[in-house]
Motif scaffolding. Structure first.
Motif, PDB file in Angstrom:
ATOM      1  N   ILE A   1       0.880  -1.175   0.000  1.00 25.42           N
ATOM      2  CA  ILE A   1       0.000   0.000   0.000  1.00 25.42           C
ATOM      3  C   ILE A   1       0.916   1.224   0.000  1.00 25.42           C
ATOM      4  N   TYR A   2       0.754   2.096  -0.959  1.00 20.79           N
ATOM      5  CA  TYR A   2       1.550   3.326  -0.954  1.00 20.79           C
ATOM      6  C   TYR A   2       0.963   4.302   0.051  1.00 20.79           C
ATOM      7  N   ASP A   3       1.839   4.991   0.756  1.00 20.67           N
ATOM      8  CA  ASP A   3       1.306   6.111   1.542  1.00 20.67           C
ATOM      9  C   ASP A   3       1.160   7.306   0.583  1.00 20.67           C
ATOM     10  N   ARG A   4       0.543   8.356   1.071  1.00 22.33           N
ATOM     11  CA  ARG A   4       0.229   9.471   0.172  1.00 22.33           C
ATOM     12  C   ARG A   4       1.493  10.058  -0.455  1.00 22.33           C
ATOM     13  N   ALA A   5       2.542  10.165   0.347  1.00 22.01           N
ATOM     14  CA  ALA A   5       3.773  10.798  -0.149  1.00 22.01           C
ATOM     15  C   ALA A   5       4.367   9.973  -1.301  1.00 22.01           C
ATOM     16  N   GLU A   6       4.378   8.658  -1.140  1.00 19.96           N
ATOM     17  CA  GLU A   6       4.919   7.801  -2.201  1.00 19.96           C
ATOM     18  C   GLU A   6       4.010   7.837  -3.429  1.00 19.96           C
ATOM     19  N   ASP A   7       2.717   7.785  -3.182  1.00 13.70           N
ATOM     20  CA  ASP A   7       1.768   7.781  -4.289  1.00 13.70           C
ATOM     21  C   ASP A   7       1.914   9.052  -5.125  1.00 13.70           C
ATOM     22  N   MET A   8       2.065  10.175  -4.439  1.00 12.84           N
ATOM     23  CA  MET A   8       2.162  11.437  -5.178  1.00 12.84           C
ATOM     24  C   MET A   8       3.506  11.578  -5.879  1.00 12.84           C
ATOM     25  N   ALA A   9       4.562  11.140  -5.230  1.00 13.34           N
ATOM     26  CA  ALA A   9       5.893  11.331  -5.819  1.00 13.34           C
ATOM     27  C   ALA A   9       6.144  10.367  -6.977  1.00 13.34           C
ATOM     28  N   ALA A  10       5.640   9.133  -6.853  1.00 16.16           N
ATOM     29  CA  ALA A  10       6.094   8.091  -7.770  1.00 16.16           C
ATOM     30  C   ALA A  10       5.108   7.739  -8.871  1.00 16.16           C
ATOM     31  N   THR A  11       3.826   7.979  -8.688  1.00 17.30           N
ATOM     32  CA  THR A  11       2.868   7.519  -9.696  1.00 17.30           C
ATOM     33  C   THR A  11       2.549   8.635 -10.693  1.00 17.30           C
ATOM     34  N   THR A  12       1.740   8.278 -11.685  1.00 20.89           N
ATOM     35  CA  THR A  12       1.537   9.173 -12.826  1.00 20.89           C
ATOM     36  C   THR A  12       0.750  10.445 -12.503  1.00 20.89           C
ATOM     37  N   LYS A  13       0.946  11.434 -13.330  1.00 20.73           N
ATOM     38  CA  LYS A  13       0.199  12.695 -13.270  1.00 20.73           C
ATOM     39  C   LYS A  13      -0.220  13.103 -14.670  1.00 20.73           C
ATOM     40  N   ARG A  14      -1.006  14.171 -14.723  1.00 19.96           N
ATOM     41  CA  ARG A  14      -1.392  14.690 -16.031  1.00 19.96           C
ATOM     42  C   ARG A  14      -0.174  15.237 -16.775  1.00 19.96           C
TER      43      ARG A  14
ATOM     44  N   ALA B   1      10.073  12.796 -24.270  1.00 19.68           N
ATOM     45  CA  ALA B   1      10.570  12.181 -23.037  1.00 19.68           C
ATOM     46  C   ALA B   1      11.294  13.191 -22.158  1.00 19.68           C
ATOM     47  N   THR B   2      11.103  13.070 -20.862  1.00 22.56           N
ATOM     48  CA  THR B   2      11.892  13.829 -19.882  1.00 22.56           C
ATOM     49  C   THR B   2      12.245  12.874 -18.752  1.00 22.56           C
ATOM     50  N   ASN B   3      13.203  13.255 -17.924  1.00 18.47           N
ATOM     51  CA  ASN B   3      13.589  12.369 -16.822  1.00 18.47           C
ATOM     52  C   ASN B   3      12.797  12.666 -15.554  1.00 18.47           C
ATOM     53  N   VAL B   4      11.495  12.573 -15.691  1.00 16.22           N
ATOM     54  CA  VAL B   4      10.607  12.665 -14.519  1.00 16.22           C
ATOM     55  C   VAL B   4       9.717  11.417 -14.542  1.00 16.22           C
ATOM     56  N   PRO B   5       9.084  11.080 -13.408  1.00 13.92           N
ATOM     57  CA  PRO B   5       8.214   9.901 -13.425  1.00 13.92           C
ATOM     58  C   PRO B   5       7.192  10.008 -14.561  1.00 13.92           C
ATOM     59  N   PRO B   6       6.916   8.890 -15.246  1.00 10.84           N
ATOM     60  CA  PRO B   6       6.030   8.949 -16.416  1.00 10.84           C
ATOM     61  C   PRO B   6       4.696   9.616 -16.106  1.00 10.84           C
ATOM     62  N   HIS B   7       4.294  10.498 -17.006  1.00  7.44           N
ATOM     63  CA  HIS B   7       2.953  11.079 -16.892  1.00  7.44           C
ATOM     64  C   HIS B   7       1.971  10.098 -17.506  1.00  7.44           C
ATOM     65  N   GLY B   8       0.738  10.153 -17.066  1.00 10.65           N
ATOM     66  CA  GLY B   8      -0.175   9.111 -17.518  1.00 10.65           C
ATOM     67  C   GLY B   8      -1.599   9.583 -17.664  1.00 10.65           C
ATOM     68  N   ALA B   9      -2.475   8.609 -17.596  1.00 12.82           N
ATOM     69  CA  ALA B   9      -3.881   8.892 -17.812  1.00 12.82           C
ATOM     70  C   ALA B   9      -4.422   9.794 -16.711  1.00 12.82           C
ATOM     71  N   PHE B  10      -5.220  10.746 -17.111  1.00 10.74           N
ATOM     72  CA  PHE B  10      -5.942  11.596 -16.159  1.00 10.74           C
ATOM     73  C   PHE B  10      -7.144  12.156 -16.907  1.00 10.74           C
ATOM     74  N   ARG B  11      -8.298  11.901 -16.336  1.00  8.49           N
ATOM     75  CA  ARG B  11      -9.563  12.453 -16.819  1.00  8.49           C
ATOM     76  C   ARG B  11      -9.387  13.559 -17.867  1.00  8.49           C
ATOM     77  N   GLY B  12      -9.856  13.282 -19.058  1.00  8.99           N
ATOM     78  CA  GLY B  12      -9.719  14.250 -20.154  1.00  8.99           C
ATOM     79  C   GLY B  12      -8.645  13.840 -21.134  1.00  8.99           C
ATOM     80  N   PHE B  13      -7.539  13.267 -20.610  1.00  8.34           N
ATOM     81  CA  PHE B  13      -6.592  12.496 -21.412  1.00  8.34           C
ATOM     82  C   PHE B  13      -6.011  13.299 -22.579  1.00  8.34           C
ATOM     83  N   GLY B  14      -5.438  14.447 -22.290  1.00  9.49           N
ATOM     84  CA  GLY B  14      -4.840  15.261 -23.346  1.00  9.49           C
ATOM     85  C   GLY B  14      -5.749  16.359 -23.851  1.00  9.49           C
TER      86      GLY B  14
END
Lengths: 289, 742
Positions: free
Chosen positions: B263-276, B339-352
């Motif tokens: 289970i990710y805590d909030r800090a890990e979830d925000m830092a490591a998982t995808t964003k818009r 590409a950039t060297n940040v955690p991969p951006h991903g799906a987010f409501r609206g999707f581009g």
């Protein structure tokens, strides 16, 4: 939870005397744990470096709001919720009540204490600017006895306080003369959103007018320096002046020297300075309104 | 059409369980002998792994430790381009990239251990922004840093510039945004060579996880089982990422032989998982003196982060929506995901689409001003109508009337009066007020041939209690899937709402009805629910157990009789693309979507010139989304999307330092509270869509598109400031005010 819980200790002294004896037994080793609204955040993040605490939450000696003709005295464990719901506080010390109502969520307001807010010594805390403007005094107790000191000047540097390692903040006293009907009060917290926000700038000001002139003014600000700042020079330059463009300019000139805002996660030095000056102007203009 | 359930505010199927706390989320579940898992992540954005050191203070022999060397199958997350490893082997390409996994029974000791692993990484030069990547000074991915590019051509835009009365250019930027679902990512895995791999967890797309685990373990399909547990929100954030965390838990379970929970805590979830995806859009527009669009040239770039993930698809949707609901004879859209060297951006409501629509709807105001028309008059002259074509040359076959939506939105928001009054009052006011709007559309379902390739299947089965259970892989993530499916099936079959059950998505038990994304669940999958339910009834009627006319009780009895006689009753329905949909994937031309939802959103703002804080004071959202199936939940979708859009515009600022999000806490990543959200007045124009269940079109993403441009248009109206970047923080507004007065 990023902290290693077995590494922490928490005691529960039966009385204030016992708590003070514990503090005196090894000064600096044991630290008080009041509402926990700051400490629990650090614990969760694995950033709570100190490991030994004693709970004071249950110590009734540190609770209660007393009124005399001269003072309102608040137990250090007075919560934000208690503070806001006290009639006298709302009438005479509204800035402190607004500060309390704008601190955290309801749950935080139920647990967060005025004494804890002071001892946590955050430069971004919301109640200290109001406390300074109201001329608050603190009672510090230890196994050696008790003493009263002025709150203004209590914070000497980032997280540094004029307090001995064996002392505990027991009460906060507000002189009622500092906030009577002849004082105009102005409080504004500029946060990152309308509620549940930490300040980018917190401004508290009060002034007494006579004959269209400022007889006396007090101004204090949060989040613009390593500690909450009492803007004494800015306030003193206002004495005897009328509110006009020149006065505003002179006061702003002094304020620039008294605050040292920085860039951080929440905002920029530039913004903090500009908005501080804007709020000072608005405070002064409000005296005319 | 008289309906019993379609168009009715039926209560949420799982609502009672959720509000009484009985719903079991993944972290509520425990298993005997279960270990907790943790992820050791790269502290540097790009480099070569030299050594992994273990602090001798920790009793490492008690831990299960997994590295890239322990992967039984292929070390990549199978999705579109298989470039993202489960565990970095020699190279790391972004901060927070997983390098090593740990498991232990004591989750507190586990956390100590996580911090006691030292990664020695020799740094390589990183690229942090899309501009740097686009300039290609450093190549960090493939040959040119480009994950994917598209070219959309309509007419010949090169010919229009010479004859244009006005040419208007602009550049627009949007930032990253965190999905901030309430429940963080989490899974439990059981994995061993005998039983294969089973994963339970919080997710949107069980079959994505299924596909990824097949490759990771090199096991046959039937040895992998993925079960969605009650899920506390997704917003796209649980579209692709659960494949990663599920693989990690399964690797630890495989090696330890015990169930493993991560289970990710909030800090890990925000830092490591995808964003818009952050974006940059450049517009060049040719227009006639009387305000007719002649040509639009659009350059649209999104920052994909370190790995390809879903960037190609996000880019596609952003590209197709970039020219909006306007009729323009000549269009060229070039786009790329870099590409950039940040955690991969991903799906987010609206999707581009929120990114490119923000740019377009700010730019349309600019073009209007250049021509000397009001924003509404300029748009009125260019709105697309039935029979006209979009940028991809899709002929609009719906009776769309954008102007009617504008009129309705203006009426509800008192737009014209307010504009006039604010202009008068702002002169002397410290707090300036303004109104602005955006007009836009959002395609429902997968793009182009996407649905055809997916070939989604939905089942309906009769239960021993005489109920009908819907079998679909589409997940309830708070948006109402269970309820909508039950409404559709109950309506189709003439049963009671309570007679319909929706099966827990479990790849061992439900067919692949495709992912829960792209505003497709109601319109595409809901239609399959309807036809699967009808075919189940047909079977009952063919077997003479059910008459043509029946009561709900008759139906139940028929189901029970059928089961008694034949053992089981399941019927399935598979997607068939409507014949008129024609899409050319090579030229990116044709029918991009089966249907669009159309909308006009109006924002009223105030801007405090003391503190430079902009607030949204009132919001009107008018949309045409086909037939609304559940008005309460549909309004909730719109309100939630608008609130998320307000956050995107004025509050949510991902602060990056060295390729890491450093405000990865809810105290400093600021989303709006209810105190920051104005009344949101939602109005639906309903025009039934022939291929949607009960006439419905997709709705989930639409409301994310309109808030940002409407708000910045309103701020422009209030202050005269032309602001073209979000998030717009008070600090930037202050600078804009200074620029104005300098």
């Amino acid at each position: 939870m990023r902290a290693y819980l077995p590494a922490y200790e928490l005691q529960r002294p039966a009385s204030l005397d016992e708590a003070l004896r514990l503090l005196a037994s090894a000064p600096g080793e044991w630290r008080p744990f009041a509402g926990g609204t700051d400490l629990m955040v650090l614990l969760e993040a694995g950033k709570l470096e100190h490991r030994k605490f004693f709970s004071i939450w249950h110590l009734d000696e540190l609770r209660g709001i007393e009124e005399t003709i001269e003072h309102i005295t608040l137990g250090a464990l007075t919560t934000y919720t208690e503070l806001q719901s006290n009639e006298t506080m709302r009438r005479e010390f509204p800035m402190l009540c607004v500060a309390a109502s704008e601190t955290g969520a309801i749950a935080i307001q139920n647990r967060g204490t005025l004494g804890g807010n002071i001892a946590n010594a955050s430069p971004a805390a919301d109640s200290p600017p109001a406390l300074i403007v109201y001329g608050a005094e603190l009672e510090l107790v230890s196994a050696r006895g008790a003493r009263w000191i002025a709150y203004e000047g209590f914070h000497t540097a980032y997280k540094q306080m004029r307090m001995e390692p064996d002392e505990l903040i027991s009460r906060i006293r507000l002189p009622r003369a500092s906030a009577g009907d002849n004082w105009k009060q102005y409080y504004r917290k500029v946060g990152t959103r309308k509620a549940q926000a930490i300040s980018k700038i917190c401004f508290a000001g009060a002034a007494r007018l006579g004959d269209g002139q400022i007889e006396e003014a007090r101004i204090s600000m949060g989040s613009v320096a390593p500690t909450v700042v009492s803007c004494t020079k800015t306030a003193s330059i206002l004495r005897g002046r009328r509110v006009n463009k020149e006065t505003i300019g002179a006061a702003q000139g002094e304020m620039k020297k008294e605050i040292v805002p920085i860039d951080d996660l929440r905002s920029t030095a530039d913004y903090r300075l500009q908005v501080s000056l804007n709020l000072l102007e608005d405070f002064l203009l409000s005296l005319e309104r | 059409m008289q309906t019993r359930f379609i168009g009715k505010p039926m209560p949420r199927k799982e609502g009672r369980e959720k509000v009484t706390g009985r719903a079991r989320y993944i972290d509520d579940i425990t298993m005997p002998g279960m270990l907790f898992g943790a992820t050791v992540r790269s502290p540097v954005p790009r480099g070569r792994i030299k050594e992994i050191r273990f602090d001798p203070q920790i009793p490492w022999d008690e831990f299960t430790i997994v590295t890239a060397q322990d992967v039984p199958g292929s070390n990549y997350v199978a999705l579109i381009v298989n470039d993202q490893p489960y565990l970095a082997d020699r190279l790391v390409n972004h901060a927070e990239e997983p390098v090593l996994l740990l498991a232990h029974t004591d989750k507190y000791l586990l956390e100590e251990a996580r911090r006691a692993v030292r990664l020695e990484i020799e740094p390589l030069p990183p690229v942090f922004t899309l501009d740097e990547s686009d300039e290609k000074k450093e190549i960090i991915w493939g040959e040119d840093n480009v994950f994917k590019s598209f070219l959309v051509e309509k007419g010949n835009v090169d010919d229009v510039w010479a004859g244009a009365d006005f040419i208007v250019e602009g550049e627009y930027r949007t930032g990253a945004q965190e999905q901030l679902y309430i429940e963080t990512n989490g899974v439990i895995a059981v994995a061993n060579p005998e039983e294969g791999v089973t994963v339970w967890g919080s997710m949107q797309c069980p079959y994505y996880v299924h596909k990824a685990l097949i490759k990771l373990f090199n096991l046959p399909e039937d040895k992998i089982r993925v079960v969605q547990t009650e899920t506390g929100g997704g917003f796209g954030g649980k579209e692709e990422y659960p494949s990663m965390i599920a693989g990690h838990a399964a690797l630890l379970a495989w090696k330890s032989g015990k169930p493993v929970k991560i289970i990710y805590d909030r800090a890990e979830d925000m830092a490591a998982t995808t964003k818009r995806h952050p974006s940059r859009t450049r517009h060049r527009t040719a227009v006639t003196r009387d305000g007719r669009l002649l040509g639009m040239e659009i350059d649209f770039v999104v920052d994909g982060g370190a790995y390809a993930t879903l960037s190609a698809v996000v880019l596609s949707r952003g590209t197709i929506h970039a020219a909006g609901p306007y009729n323009c004879p000549n269009v060229r859209i070039r786009s790329r995901a870099v590409a950039t060297n940040v955690p991969p951006h991903g799906a987010f409501r609206g999707f581009g689409a929120p990114q490119s629509i923000f740019a377009l709807e700010r730019h349309m105001n600019k073009v209007a001003r250049a021509v000397g028309l009001s924003p509404e008059e300029f748009r009125r002259r260019n709105f697309i109508r039935e029979g006209e074509t979009t940028a991809t040359s899709q002929v609009i076959r719906e009776a769309v009337d954008m102007q009617r939506l504008v009129e309705r939105a203006f009426e509800l928001s008192d737009y014209r009066d307010k504009q006039e009054r604010f202009a008068r009052e702002n002169e002397s006011a410290r707090v300036k007020r303004g109104v602005g709007f955006a007009s836009f559309m959002h395609g429902a379902g997968f793009t182009g041939s996407g649905e055809k390739y997916l070939q989604s299947i939905v089942g309906a089965e009769a239960t021993p209690e005489g109920r009908v259970r819907i079998l679909a892989a589409n997940t309830e993530i708070g948006q109402g899937t269970n309820t909508i499916f039950a409404q559709i099936a109950a309506e189709a079959l003439g049963l009671d709402f309570e007679q319909i059950e929706v099966a827990q998505p479990d790849t061992a038990n439900v067919p692949n009805s495709g992912p829960t994304v792209a505003s497709r669940t109601t319109m595409i999958v809901g239609k399959l629910v309807e036809s699967a339910a009808l075919s189940l009834r047909q079977t009952l009627q063919n077997s003479k157990l059910l008459a043509d006319s029946y009561s709900p009780e008759d139906f139940s009895r028929a189901c029970r009789d059928y089961l008694a006689k034949y053992g089981q009753l399941k019927s399935f329905s598979q997607y068939k693309q409507p014949a008129e949909i024609d899409w050319d994937d090579e030229k990116y031309r044709g029918d991009a979507y089966g249907a669009f939802a159309w909308a006009v959103y109006v924002a009223e703002v105030s801007v405090d010139t003391l503190t430079f804080e902009a607030r949204v004071e009132d919001f009107v959202a008018v949309q045409e989304v086909g037939r609304v199936i559940n008005p309460t939940m549909a309004a909730g979708q719109i309100e939630g999307g608008v609130a998320q859009g307000i956050g995107y515009t004025l509050f949510e600022n991902v602060v990056w330092r060295g390729g890491r999000m450093i405000n990865n806490q809810m105290t400093n990543y600021i989303i709006p509270t209810t105190a920051d959200i104005p009344p949101i007045r939602v109005h639906f124009e309903e025009m039934p869509y022939e291929h949607g269940p009960g006439g419905a079109k997709g709705i989930g993403e639409l409301p994310m598109d309109g808030a940002a441009p409407a708000i910045l248009n309103a701020i422009e109206n209030a202050t005269g400031l032309e602001l073209n970047q979000i998030p717009l923080m008070p600090e930037q507004l202050m600078e804009a005010f200074r620029g104005e007065h300098a």
